[in-house]
Design a protein around this motif. Sequence first.
Motif, PDB file in Angstrom:
ATOM      1  N   PHE A 179      22.391 -43.511 -16.333  1.00 46.90           N
ATOM      2  CA  PHE A 179      22.188 -42.623 -17.475  1.00 46.90           C
ATOM      3  C   PHE A 179      22.333 -41.195 -16.977  1.00 46.90           C
ATOM      4  CE2 PHE A 179      19.332 -39.691 -19.680  1.00 46.90           C
ATOM      5  CZ  PHE A 179      19.791 -39.818 -20.985  1.00 46.90           C
ATOM      6  N   GLN A 180      23.016 -40.354 -17.757  1.00 48.03           N
ATOM      7  CA  GLN A 180      23.171 -38.957 -17.353  1.00 48.03           C
ATOM      8  C   GLN A 180      22.903 -38.035 -18.533  1.00 48.03           C
ATOM      9  OE1 GLN A 180      26.089 -37.992 -14.502  1.00 48.03           O
ATOM     10  NE2 GLN A 180      26.439 -35.914 -15.240  1.00 48.03           N
ATOM     11  N   GLN A 181      22.158 -36.970 -18.244  1.00 48.46           N
ATOM     12  CA  GLN A 181      21.841 -35.959 -19.252  1.00 48.46           C
ATOM     13  C   GLN A 181      22.315 -34.592 -18.756  1.00 48.46           C
ATOM     14  OE1 GLN A 181      20.185 -36.223 -22.438  1.00 48.46           O
ATOM     15  NE2 GLN A 181      21.150 -34.200 -22.497  1.00 48.46           N
ATOM     16  N   ASN A 182      23.184 -33.939 -19.545  1.00 49.59           N
ATOM     17  CA  ASN A 182      23.675 -32.602 -19.225  1.00 49.59           C
ATOM     18  C   ASN A 182      23.178 -31.615 -20.267  1.00 49.59           C
ATOM     19  OD1 ASN A 182      25.207 -33.651 -17.078  1.00 49.59           O
ATOM     20  ND2 ASN A 182      26.965 -34.011 -18.395  1.00 49.59           N
ATOM     21  N   LEU A 183      22.861 -30.400 -19.828  1.00 52.44           N
ATOM     22  CA  LEU A 183      22.366 -29.349 -20.713  1.00 52.44           C
ATOM     23  C   LEU A 183      22.978 -28.018 -20.294  1.00 52.44           C
ATOM     24  CD1 LEU A 183      20.375 -28.312 -22.914  1.00 52.44           C
ATOM     25  CD2 LEU A 183      18.670 -28.084 -21.099  1.00 52.44           C
ATOM     26  N   GLU A 184      23.405 -27.229 -21.302  1.00 46.85           N
ATOM     27  CA  GLU A 184      24.061 -25.944 -21.017  1.00 46.85           C
ATOM     28  C   GLU A 184      23.604 -24.921 -22.053  1.00 46.85           C
ATOM     29  OE1 GLU A 184      28.628 -24.698 -19.935  1.00 46.85           O
ATOM     30  OE2 GLU A 184      28.310 -25.847 -21.769  1.00 46.85           O
ATOM     31  N   PHE A 185      23.212 -23.739 -21.576  1.00 47.49           N
ATOM     32  CA  PHE A 185      22.770 -22.633 -22.442  1.00 47.49           C
ATOM     33  C   PHE A 185      23.635 -21.415 -22.143  1.00 47.49           C
ATOM     34  CE2 PHE A 185      19.742 -18.931 -22.905  1.00 47.49           C
ATOM     35  CZ  PHE A 185      19.827 -18.885 -24.288  1.00 47.49           C
ATOM     36  N   ILE A 186      24.278 -20.861 -23.197  1.00 45.03           N
ATOM     37  CA  ILE A 186      25.243 -19.770 -23.016  1.00 45.03           C
ATOM     38  C   ILE A 186      24.929 -18.649 -24.014  1.00 45.03           C
ATOM     39  CG2 ILE A 186      27.686 -19.152 -22.882  1.00 45.03           C
ATOM     40  CD1 ILE A 186      28.304 -22.142 -22.683  1.00 45.03           C
ATOM     41  N   PRO A 187      24.194 -17.605 -23.596  1.00 39.66           N
ATOM     42  CA  PRO A 187      23.920 -16.484 -24.488  1.00 39.66           C
ATOM     43  C   PRO A 187      24.965 -15.367 -24.338  1.00 39.66           C
ATOM     44  CG  PRO A 187      22.512 -16.342 -22.554  1.00 39.66           C
ATOM     45  CD  PRO A 187      23.374 -17.569 -22.375  1.00 39.66           C
ATOM     46  N   ASN A 188      25.406 -14.836 -25.463  1.00 32.56           N
ATOM     47  CA  ASN A 188      26.320 -13.695 -25.496  1.00 32.56           C
ATOM     48  C   ASN A 188      25.545 -12.449 -25.049  1.00 32.56           C
ATOM     49  OD1 ASN A 188      27.951 -11.512 -26.248  1.00 32.56           O
ATOM     50  ND2 ASN A 188      28.740 -12.559 -28.060  1.00 32.56           N
ATOM     51  N   LEU A 189      26.056 -11.752 -24.038  1.00 32.20           N
ATOM     52  CA  LEU A 189      25.345 -10.582 -23.510  1.00 32.20           C
ATOM     53  C   LEU A 189      25.546  -9.339 -24.360  1.00 32.20           C
ATOM     54  CD1 LEU A 189      25.993 -11.007 -19.670  1.00 32.20           C
ATOM     55  CD2 LEU A 189      23.966 -11.658 -21.001  1.00 32.20           C
ATOM     56  N   GLU A 190      26.484  -9.375 -25.320  1.00 33.04           N
ATOM     57  CA  GLU A 190      26.714  -8.227 -26.182  1.00 33.04           C
ATOM     58  C   GLU A 190      26.053  -8.379 -27.547  1.00 33.04           C
ATOM     59  OE1 GLU A 190      30.914  -7.622 -26.400  1.00 33.04           O
ATOM     60  OE2 GLU A 190      31.027  -6.696 -24.408  1.00 33.04           O
ATOM     61  N   GLU A 191      25.887  -9.599 -28.016  1.00 35.71           N
ATOM     62  CA  GLU A 191      25.265  -9.882 -29.311  1.00 35.71           C
ATOM     63  C   GLU A 191      24.131 -10.878 -29.087  1.00 35.71           C
ATOM     64  OE1 GLU A 191      23.821  -9.893 -32.566  1.00 35.71           O
ATOM     65  OE2 GLU A 191      25.744  -8.803 -32.741  1.00 35.71           O
ATOM     66  N   HIS A 192      22.895 -10.392 -29.135  1.00 34.89           N
ATOM     67  CA  HIS A 192      21.747 -11.214 -28.744  1.00 34.89           C
ATOM     68  C   HIS A 192      21.498 -12.386 -29.686  1.00 34.89           C
ATOM     69  CE1 HIS A 192      19.969  -7.580 -26.311  1.00 34.89           C
ATOM     70  NE2 HIS A 192      21.017  -8.146 -25.723  1.00 34.89           N
ATOM     71  N   ASP A 193      21.952 -12.297 -30.936  1.00 33.63           N
ATOM     72  CA  ASP A 193      21.778 -13.415 -31.868  1.00 33.63           C
ATOM     73  C   ASP A 193      22.828 -14.505 -31.662  1.00 33.63           C
ATOM     74  OD1 ASP A 193      19.554 -12.385 -33.105  1.00 33.63           O
ATOM     75  OD2 ASP A 193      20.703 -11.296 -34.625  1.00 33.63           O
ATOM     76  N   ASP A 194      23.796 -14.240 -30.817  1.00 36.01           N
ATOM     77  CA  ASP A 194      24.888 -15.193 -30.589  1.00 36.01           C
ATOM     78  C   ASP A 194      24.636 -15.952 -29.290  1.00 36.01           C
ATOM     79  OD1 ASP A 194      27.234 -16.604 -30.614  1.00 36.01           O
ATOM     80  OD2 ASP A 194      28.504 -14.914 -30.033  1.00 36.01           O
ATOM     81  N   TRP A 195      24.195 -17.195 -29.401  1.00 33.97           N
ATOM     82  CA  TRP A 195      23.986 -18.033 -28.221  1.00 33.97           C
ATOM     83  C   TRP A 195      24.267 -19.483 -28.596  1.00 33.97           C
ATOM     84  CZ3 TRP A 195      19.902 -21.406 -29.138  1.00 33.97           C
ATOM     85  CH2 TRP A 195      18.938 -20.990 -30.061  1.00 33.97           C
ATOM     86  N   ARG A 196      24.663 -20.251 -27.586  1.00 32.55           N
ATOM     87  CA  ARG A 196      25.051 -21.640 -27.791  1.00 32.55           C
ATOM     88  C   ARG A 196      24.280 -22.558 -26.838  1.00 32.55           C
ATOM     89  NH1 ARG A 196      30.506 -22.366 -26.207  1.00 32.55           N
ATOM     90  NH2 ARG A 196      30.530 -20.334 -25.201  1.00 32.55           N
ATOM     91  N   VAL A 197      24.028 -23.770 -27.296  1.00 31.10           N
ATOM     92  CA  VAL A 197      23.432 -24.818 -26.476  1.00 31.10           C
ATOM     93  C   VAL A 197      24.281 -26.071 -26.619  1.00 31.10           C
ATOM     94  CG1 VAL A 197      21.440 -26.327 -26.105  1.00 31.10           C
ATOM     95  CG2 VAL A 197      21.085 -23.917 -26.684  1.00 31.10           C
TER      96      VAL A 197
END
Length: 246
Positions: A179-197
């Motif tokens: 079993f494998q679990q991957n997690l990634e968090f990517i916040p935009n450094l120019e627009e603080h409301d723009d982030w992805r998971v």
Amino acid sequence: MRPLGLIPPLALALLVPVLPAAAQDPVPTAITKVTFDLGYVQTSGNTQVTSMNVGEKLTREKGRFTLTQAFAFVYGEQRDTVNANNLRTTVRGDYKLDKLFAFFMGVGFDRNVFAGIEKRFEEIIGVQYLALAKTRDTIRVEGGGSMTQQLSVGGGQQNFPSARAAGSWRHAFTPAAYFQQNLEFIPNLEEHDDWRVNTESSLVAPVSSRIGLKLSYVIRYDHLPEIGFAETDKLFTTGVQITFDD
């Protein structure tokens, strides 16, 4: 404005000090592994649905250096109307600094028109830490940054830097079942409301030494999606995994 898909010259230059250092070591044996994921469903009669998922991953390890290339494509249609069309491909190189730390850099491309993304290019760079290495469990964490060039289906273009934090946990039930679990968090450094998971949960059960059954569940969350599109995409796939190695 930087054109789409242009890899930063600085990122390429960072490879230069790594290559001579690796060349000084005795020539190690290269290990190559290729994995294919295949899934297909088609119905007719009262319902007319077609869906397919194709994945490929190549890993080549030689001494301290590991090259990984991956490709994933999901397509679906119902009564001749396309309702899923998702493509992602990545290339990444890792260089082991010691037993625990590794430096990495890579490039990626994805397209998901049903999430409002016509094209997205990303160039990543960072450091990976091997937090746990047991017989059955392996945990890796990563930290770094990326540059993103994004074109929406409406024609809007954005170029921006992002931070990146990621992790993976792999639990082996047997040498071939895991079993494998991957997690990634990517916040935009120019627009603080723009982030992805992004998350991916996968389970592989072997049928033979080279063939296994794979279940995968992917969640992609965009806190600031394109106008008119939802924040969350969920994707569940099943299929056969075929592995070749030397």
